[in-house]
Structure formats: C-alpha cells, structure tokens
Motif scaffolding. Structure first.
Motif, PDB file in Angstrom:
ATOM      1  N   ASN A  31     -77.514 -10.224 -54.506  1.00  0.00           N
ATOM      2  CA  ASN A  31     -76.070 -10.363 -54.662  1.00  0.00           C
ATOM      3  C   ASN A  31     -75.371 -10.728 -53.356  1.00  0.00           C
ATOM      4  OD1 ASN A  31     -76.267  -9.708 -57.339  1.00  0.00           O
ATOM      5  ND2 ASN A  31     -75.344  -7.682 -57.164  1.00  0.00           N
ATOM      6  N   ALA A  32     -75.799 -10.110 -52.251  1.00  0.00           N
ATOM      7  CA  ALA A  32     -75.034 -10.244 -51.004  1.00  0.00           C
ATOM      8  C   ALA A  32     -75.902 -10.387 -49.769  1.00  0.00           C
ATOM      9  CB  ALA A  32     -74.102  -9.042 -50.849  1.00  0.00           C
ATOM     10  N   GLY A  33     -77.136 -10.831 -49.915  1.00  0.00           N
ATOM     11  CA  GLY A  33     -77.983 -11.092 -48.773  1.00  0.00           C
ATOM     12  C   GLY A  33     -78.387  -9.832 -48.026  1.00  0.00           C
ATOM     13  N   PHE A  34     -78.980 -10.040 -46.848  1.00  0.00           N
ATOM     14  CA  PHE A  34     -79.423  -8.907 -46.043  1.00  0.00           C
ATOM     15  C   PHE A  34     -78.268  -8.044 -45.541  1.00  0.00           C
ATOM     16  CE2 PHE A  34     -83.324 -11.544 -45.636  1.00  0.00           C
ATOM     17  CZ  PHE A  34     -84.214 -10.615 -46.150  1.00  0.00           C
ATOM     18  N   PRO A  35     -77.102  -8.614 -45.201  1.00  0.00           N
ATOM     19  CA  PRO A  35     -75.976  -7.723 -44.851  1.00  0.00           C
ATOM     20  C   PRO A  35     -75.581  -6.814 -46.009  1.00  0.00           C
ATOM     21  CG  PRO A  35     -75.554  -9.949 -44.063  1.00  0.00           C
ATOM     22  CD  PRO A  35     -76.770 -10.035 -44.936  1.00  0.00           C
ATOM     23  N   GLY A  36     -75.566  -7.350 -47.226  1.00  0.00           N
ATOM     24  CA  GLY A  36     -75.258  -6.526 -48.389  1.00  0.00           C
ATOM     25  C   GLY A  36     -76.301  -5.453 -48.612  1.00  0.00           C
ATOM     26  N   LEU A  37     -77.570  -5.809 -48.397  1.00  0.00           N
ATOM     27  CA  LEU A  37     -78.644  -4.828 -48.530  1.00  0.00           C
ATOM     28  C   LEU A  37     -78.486  -3.710 -47.505  1.00  0.00           C
ATOM     29  CD1 LEU A  37     -81.390  -3.781 -49.541  1.00  0.00           C
ATOM     30  CD2 LEU A  37     -82.481  -5.415 -47.973  1.00  0.00           C
ATOM     31  N   ALA A  38     -78.172  -4.072 -46.253  1.00  0.00           N
ATOM     32  CA  ALA A  38     -78.004  -3.067 -45.202  1.00  0.00           C
ATOM     33  C   ALA A  38     -76.837  -2.134 -45.513  1.00  0.00           C
ATOM     34  CB  ALA A  38     -77.784  -3.757 -43.859  1.00  0.00           C
ATOM     35  N   LEU A  39     -75.735  -2.703 -45.991  1.00  0.00           N
ATOM     36  CA  LEU A  39     -74.566  -1.873 -46.296  1.00  0.00           C
ATOM     37  C   LEU A  39     -74.823  -0.982 -47.502  1.00  0.00           C
ATOM     38  CD1 LEU A  39     -71.778  -4.529 -45.675  1.00  0.00           C
ATOM     39  CD2 LEU A  39     -72.124  -2.418 -44.377  1.00  0.00           C
ATOM     40  N   PHE A  40     -75.488  -1.515 -48.517  1.00  0.00           N
ATOM     41  CA  PHE A  40     -75.787  -0.687 -49.695  1.00  0.00           C
ATOM     42  C   PHE A  40     -76.740   0.443 -49.326  1.00  0.00           C
ATOM     43  CE2 PHE A  40     -78.304   0.394 -53.458  1.00  0.00           C
ATOM     44  CZ  PHE A  40     -77.297   0.704 -54.340  1.00  0.00           C
ATOM     45  N   THR A  41     -77.729   0.152 -48.495  1.00  0.00           N
ATOM     46  CA  THR A  41     -78.648   1.195 -48.035  1.00  0.00           C
ATOM     47  C   THR A  41     -77.891   2.259 -47.249  1.00  0.00           C
ATOM     48  OG1 THR A  41     -80.456  -0.417 -47.925  1.00  0.00           O
ATOM     49  CG2 THR A  41     -80.744   1.646 -46.722  1.00  0.00           C
ATOM     50  N   GLY A  42     -76.974   1.809 -46.384  1.00  0.00           N
ATOM     51  CA  GLY A  42     -76.152   2.761 -45.637  1.00  0.00           C
ATOM     52  C   GLY A  42     -75.301   3.619 -46.539  1.00  0.00           C
ATOM     53  N   LEU A  43     -74.774   3.020 -47.611  1.00  0.00           N
ATOM     54  CA  LEU A  43     -73.966   3.766 -48.576  1.00  0.00           C
ATOM     55  C   LEU A  43     -74.810   4.833 -49.263  1.00  0.00           C
ATOM     56  CD1 LEU A  43     -71.398   4.227 -50.246  1.00  0.00           C
ATOM     57  CD2 LEU A  43     -72.111   2.323 -51.728  1.00  0.00           C
ATOM     58  N   ALA A  44     -76.021   4.462 -49.682  1.00  0.00           N
ATOM     59  CA  ALA A  44     -76.911   5.425 -50.331  1.00  0.00           C
ATOM     60  C   ALA A  44     -77.227   6.586 -49.396  1.00  0.00           C
ATOM     61  CB  ALA A  44     -78.203   4.725 -50.768  1.00  0.00           C
ATOM     62  N   LEU A  45     -77.513   6.282 -48.132  1.00  0.00           N
ATOM     63  CA  LEU A  45     -77.824   7.348 -47.162  1.00  0.00           C
ATOM     64  C   LEU A  45     -76.606   8.221 -46.888  1.00  0.00           C
ATOM     65  CD1 LEU A  45     -80.017   5.321 -44.632  1.00  0.00           C
ATOM     66  CD2 LEU A  45     -80.796   7.029 -46.294  1.00  0.00           C
TER      67      LEU A  45
END
Length: 447
Positions: free
Chosen positions: A358-372
């Motif tokens: 959906n949003a590339g590696f920046p989106g993946l990093a932010l979603f991972t940060g949100l989960a943590l």
C-alpha cells in the motif's frame, strides 16, 4: 460550531459520553451479525471523540505516542493513494486501478484510529462500561463456540449452513470466519475466569478452571482453521509467560491440544486433513502453494514500488498486471509467470506485506512502529502486575499483529472490528492502571 456550543450546556456532554459508551457495547454484537451497523457505530464513536474534544478543548490524546505514529502512517498512506494519471496506465481510469476510490478509502482509515482513541480516552472510562463490555465479549465467544460445536455434532449450524469446503467449522457464518474471531476473543474472555479459578484453594475450583481452559482450546482445534489455531497456541504460550502461576496449566493445555489434533484423525477426519495433512503439504511445497504465489506477487510489487507502494488496496487493484507475474525465484527467473491471475486475491494475506504494497517501505516502517507502540502501551507495567484481563487483551493484540502469519486485511470487517474493540479496551485498562497503579481487578489480585 453550533453543535460544539450546544455540548457545553451542562448535562449534554455527559449524555454524549454515555451514548458513546453504550454504542461501544453494541459494536461487538453487530460484528457477529450486522457488521455494517457495527462499523457505523464505530464511526459515530469516532465523531463523538472529535465533538467532545472540541467542546472541552482537550486534545491530549493526539500526543499519545501510538497516535502520533498512527497519524504519520495514515498521512503517508493517503499521500501514496492519491490518483496519479501517469502510473501504470492511470488510477483515474477506474476503480480497478485505485482511482478516486482508493484515495477516499485511505482518507477514511482515520476512523479506526479515532475509534481506538475514543475507547482509550472516555468511552470505557466508567467501570460499568468495562464490566459490560467484558460480559458482551464473553457472550460473543460463547455464541461462536456453541454454533461451532453444534455444527460439529449435526453437520450444520443454527442457520442450516454446512461445514466449509475443507471440513472446517464455520460457526455462525456461511464461510470459515469462526476461527479468526474465536482465537482473538479466546484469551481476553477465558484468562480472567480461568486464572481466578486456578488461584483458589479448593480442588473443585481448580478442576473447573482447568476444564474451562481446555474446553476453549478444544473448540479452537475442532474449528479446524490452521492459522487461527497456530496463533491461539502461540497466545497460550504468551499467557504462560505473562502469568507465571498458569505455566504448569499452560503446559498441560499444550499437550492436550497436541493430543486433540492427533485424536481428530479418528474423531473428525476433515479436521485432521486440514490441520495436519494439507498444512504439512503446503509447508513442504510452499513456493508452489497459493500462499507462496501471493507472497511472491506482493514481493514483486514492493520491489518495483519501494517508496510509495501502490496505494490503498494496491494489491487488489494491480495484481492483474503482467509486470508483477513473478514466481518464487524472481528475479532469477523473471520469465516465470508466477501463476498469472491465479496469484490475485483481495489482499496479500499478511498485515506487513499489505502495509508495504500500500505505502512502500516507509509505510511498512510506520505501520510496524504503530504496532510496537500499541503493544508498548498495552504492556506497560503488565510484567510487574500481571492482571489477567490486561494480559488477555495484550495477547489478543499481539496475536493479531504477529508478523509471521496469514491474515485478513487490516481494515476488513468483522475481524478487524473485534481487534479495534479489544485494542481500545486494553488501552483503556492500561490507562486506568497508570492512574491507579496500586489497584487490581476485584478477585484477581492473587494471580
């Protein structure tokens, strides 16, 4: 402005808060049946948060670490979902290529963050609301379990729906949805009473606690959905880590689960086939399995769009494009068509692959940060004070967000609806624990 001014009249704001609390109690009811109504209630609760905050001038919830990261993730997702006419033939060309629809859907994702913030901030502030929600979640789990057991015994559920195509139990639904929902509800619902019973001195009470826990695991096995069962067993291990006095019983439950899976070869051959035979075959030949093709397709999409991804629901909108028809060995063997259109699904069956497509590696990093950040907020102080209700909610959220799993889409109802309710509930309890660090839930202080 008139609405906000009206809320400042004495009594009206409290009525809004009470209405939001009551609406929260109805959300899980309609997640079982009537998810459109349930999602409408979630939107209403999110709007109530904004109205209340504007009336009081209180926006401290915006500074919560998880909300800051969540807003950054949402903002990046919206930017990545904007129509780009020069992209892959044009997103303005129709819904099948994202278009305006993808942009609108990305914008509306904010409703989930606001809903969770409302539960954490005020909708579950009162003890009666938290007790009532606990009871409703317990009834929802019981309803799914009863429907599943009935279907196992008679061949159909209460509505005449048969088992799924591979023999899995569908519970109260016409499709295999019971496993995901039951595994999510299992620990928030069962850990408090099981821990309370096992913590008592009487023999009968401990026996009842052990039987209740084993019954929940047995239903999970009978449902016959592989990933929900694996995640439920992972949740069982995590429960033992969080609640030391349950570790002996967790070991017993794990052994019982293995025995039940083995016994299903005789008691329920379809369950054994799906949990053991088909699962082991798919793992042995994973690259050639449907899941392997889906994951390879997602990897090809991410590799070609690493910065912005493909926008909201990008996997569904673009998986039919031949440039992404790469097999498991891609890019070493780019000629392989990777299954062609056979690799197309509604989503990539993994929350983190979904975030990246959906949003590339920046989106993946932010979603991972949100989960943590969510897990950090839920777990703060839990190791020192292992309260069973909070532990169960932490386990549920951890299981849902676990990265090595085949999952539904992050915003797909009704499963995500249950997740956001449990997440908001857990954050509300964590907030109460911070305000009253010396207090424990009644009757559970011995655990």
């Amino acid at each position: 402005m008139a609405t906000i001014t009206a809320l400042r009249v004495p009594g009206r704001l409290s009525r809004l808060e009470r209405a939001a609390s009551l609406a929260t109690l109805l959300v899980p009811v309609f997640m079982v049946h009537g998810r459109v109504i349930g999602e409408a209630l979630m939107i209403a609760i999110a709007v109530a948060l904004l109205l209340r905050s504007a009336a009081l001038g209180e926006f401290a919830w915006l500074r919560r670490p998880w909300m800051v990261i969540g807003l950054l993730w949402w903002g990046w997702l919206v930017l990545c979902s904007l129509p780009r006419p020069d992209f892959g033939g044009g997103r303005l060309g129709g819904i099948e290529h994202g278009g305006i629809g993808a942009s609108v859907q990305a914008l509306l994702v904010i409703r989930f963050l606001l809903f969770v913030a409302a539960l954490e901030t005020f909708a579950l502030r009162e003890s009666w609301a938290r007790r009532a929600l606990s009871g409703i979640l317990s009834l929802a789990a019981l309803y799914i379990a009863v429907q599943s057991v009935w279907q196992f015994a008679t061949g159909t559920n209460f509505f005449g729906e048969p088992r799924g195509g591979d023999g899995e139990l569908t519970g109260p639904y016409d499709k295999p949805r019971a496993g995901g929902q039951f595994s999510l509800l299992l620990y928030p619902v069962l850990l408090p009473p099981v821990a309370a019973l096992l913590g008592r001195a009487g023999y009968l009470a401990r026996l009842a606690g052990a039987a209740l826990g084993l019954l929940g695991i047995a239903v999970m096995v009978l449902i016959g959905q592989r990933m929900p069962l694996i995640l439920a067993l992972f949740g069982l291990v995590m429960s033992g880590l969080l609640l030391p006095r349950l570790r002996f019983w967790v070991a017993i439950a794990l052994l019982a689960a293995v025995a039940l899976i083995g016994a299903s070869r005789i008691v329920s051959p379809p369950t054994y086939y799906r949990l053991v035979t088909k699962f082991s075959d798919q793992m042995e030949h994973f690259p050639e399995s449907p899941y392997g093709v889906i994951y390879a397709r997602a990897r090809a999409m991410i590799a070609e769009n690493p910065l912005t991804g493909l926008g909201f629901d990008g996997f569904r909108h673009y998986c039919g494009e031949a440039r992404y028809f790469h097999g498991w060995r891609w890019p070493a063997d780019p000629a392989d068509d990777g299954g062609g259109l056979g690799g197309c699904q509604m989503h990539p069956h993994n929350l983190y692959l979904e975030a990246a497509t959906n949003a590339g590696f920046p989106g993946l990093a932010l979603f991972t940060g949100l989960a943590l950040a969510w897990l950090g907020s839920l777990g703060r102080g839990l190791w020192r004070t292992p309260e069973p209700r909070r532990a169960g909610l932490f386990v549920a959220v951890l299981v849902y967000l676990w990265p090595i799993a085949s999952t539904s889409s992050f915003t797909a109802m009704p499963l995500s609806g249950f997740f956001f309710v449990l997440l908001g509930f857990g954050l509300a309890l964590a907030r109460e624990a911070r305000k009253n660090p010396g207090e424990m839930s009644p009757g559970l202080s011995h655990v």
